[in-house]
Write a protein that holds these residues in place. Structure first.
Motif, PDB file in Angstrom:
ATOM      1  N   UNK A 128       0.817  -1.211   0.000  1.00 19.81           N
ATOM      2  CA  UNK A 128       0.000   0.000   0.000  1.00 19.81           C
ATOM      3  C   UNK A 128       0.855   1.268   0.000  1.00 19.81           C
ATOM      4  N   UNK A 129       1.981   1.234   0.679  1.00 14.17           N
ATOM      5  CA  UNK A 129       2.825   2.429   0.827  1.00 14.17           C
ATOM      6  C   UNK A 129       3.763   2.674  -0.339  1.00 14.17           C
ATOM      7  N   UNK A 130       4.249   1.620  -0.962  1.00 16.17           N
ATOM      8  CA  UNK A 130       5.314   1.743  -1.954  1.00 16.17           C
ATOM      9  C   UNK A 130       4.818   1.372  -3.341  1.00 16.17           C
ATOM     10  N   UNK A 131       3.935   2.166  -3.863  1.00 16.15           N
ATOM     11  CA  UNK A 131       3.407   1.913  -5.204  1.00 16.15           C
ATOM     12  C   UNK A 131       4.553   1.966  -6.217  1.00 16.15           C
ATOM     13  N   UNK A 132       4.574   1.009  -7.117  1.00 19.04           N
ATOM     14  CA  UNK A 132       5.601   0.966  -8.142  1.00 19.04           C
ATOM     15  C   UNK A 132       6.811   0.133  -7.775  1.00 19.04           C
ATOM     16  N   UNK A 133       6.902  -0.311  -6.536  1.00 14.05           N
ATOM     17  CA  UNK A 133       8.013  -1.155  -6.114  1.00 14.05           C
ATOM     18  C   UNK A 133       7.545  -2.607  -6.116  1.00 14.05           C
ATOM     19  N   UNK A 134       8.332  -3.478  -6.674  1.00  7.81           N
ATOM     20  CA  UNK A 134       7.996  -4.890  -6.689  1.00  7.81           C
ATOM     21  C   UNK A 134       8.355  -5.505  -5.343  1.00  7.81           C
ATOM     22  N   UNK A 135       7.390  -6.191  -4.737  1.00  6.55           N
ATOM     23  CA  UNK A 135       7.606  -6.834  -3.449  1.00  6.55           C
ATOM     24  C   UNK A 135       7.485  -8.334  -3.643  1.00  6.55           C
ATOM     25  N   UNK A 136       8.550  -9.047  -3.325  1.00 11.78           N
ATOM     26  CA  UNK A 136       8.563 -10.500  -3.428  1.00 11.78           C
ATOM     27  C   UNK A 136       8.427 -11.049  -2.013  1.00 11.78           C
ATOM     28  N   UNK A 137       7.347 -11.761  -1.769  1.00 18.13           N
ATOM     29  CA  UNK A 137       7.095 -12.342  -0.460  1.00 18.13           C
ATOM     30  C   UNK A 137       7.335 -13.836  -0.548  1.00 18.13           C
ATOM     31  N   UNK A 138       8.262 -14.327   0.276  1.00 15.04           N
ATOM     32  CA  UNK A 138       8.646 -15.729   0.247  1.00 15.04           C
ATOM     33  C   UNK A 138       8.060 -16.407   1.488  1.00 15.04           C
ATOM     34  N   UNK A 139       7.343 -17.483   1.272  1.00 12.63           N
ATOM     35  CA  UNK A 139       6.759 -18.230   2.399  1.00 12.63           C
ATOM     36  C   UNK A 139       7.403 -19.599   2.489  1.00 12.63           C
ATOM     37  N   UNK A 140       7.277 -20.178   3.660  1.00 10.31           N
ATOM     38  CA  UNK A 140       7.734 -21.535   3.914  1.00 10.31           C
ATOM     39  C   UNK A 140       6.499 -22.310   4.321  1.00 10.31           C
ATOM     40  N   UNK A 141       6.396 -23.552   3.906  1.00 10.10           N
ATOM     41  CA  UNK A 141       5.221 -24.362   4.233  1.00 10.10           C
ATOM     42  C   UNK A 141       4.960 -24.457   5.721  1.00 10.10           C
TER      43      UNK A 141
END
Length: 146
Positions: A128-141
């Motif tokens: 929501x705050x950083x429009x235009x920035x790609x955010x990669x969210x990595x999860x673990x099972x």
């Protein structure tokens, strides 16, 4: 690139993904370790003492050093930063200052009732705050008993 790192299995997975992306894009990495004393203090009923705060800071510096060393060992230029505050606030300020094209962070998926007891995930606030920035969210099972 910006990597948010705290030594958890999720951030270790994010470090692996970040290193792959950095090598592919020939991009340097800023690694940020966050000392979020406010949240820890709230979770322990406001009883966080100076010794505990110092321990949090030492742990952040140690995990940050590990991440920067891992990146350097595979030939990635990395700069480390220890920052203070809530994760979403710290990362947003860092991103506004250094303007990374990509932010990589780990996320622990919550199951059952714990979804309702936790604050919003940092990646949601950052999106929501950083429009235009790609955010990669990595999860673990999740473990089977979660």
């Amino acid at each position: 690139m910006l990597l948010v790192y705290d030594g958890t299995s999720e951030s270790q997975a994010a470090l692996q993904r970040c290193s792959q992306l950095s090598l592919a894009l020939c991009a340097p990495v800023d690694v940020v370790a966050v000392v979020d004393a406010e949240s820890v203090n709230a979770s322990c009923g406001g009883l966080l003492g100076d010794v505990a705060y110092t321990h949090l800071e030492e742990m952040a510096r140690s995990t940050l050093g590990d991440a920067v060393a891992q990146l350097a060992n595979i030939g990635i230029t990395a700069n480390g930063y220890v920052k203070y505050g809530r994760i979403a606030d710290v990362v947003a300020r860092h991103a506004q200052t250094f303007n990374p094209d990509l932010i990589v962070l780990g996320h622990r998926a919550r199951a059952g009732r714990s979804r309702w007891w936790r604050v919003r995930p940092a990646h949601v606030d950052l999106a929501e705050r950083l429009c235009g920035t790609t955010i990669v969210t990595v999860t673990v099972g999740l473990p089977d008993d979660a």
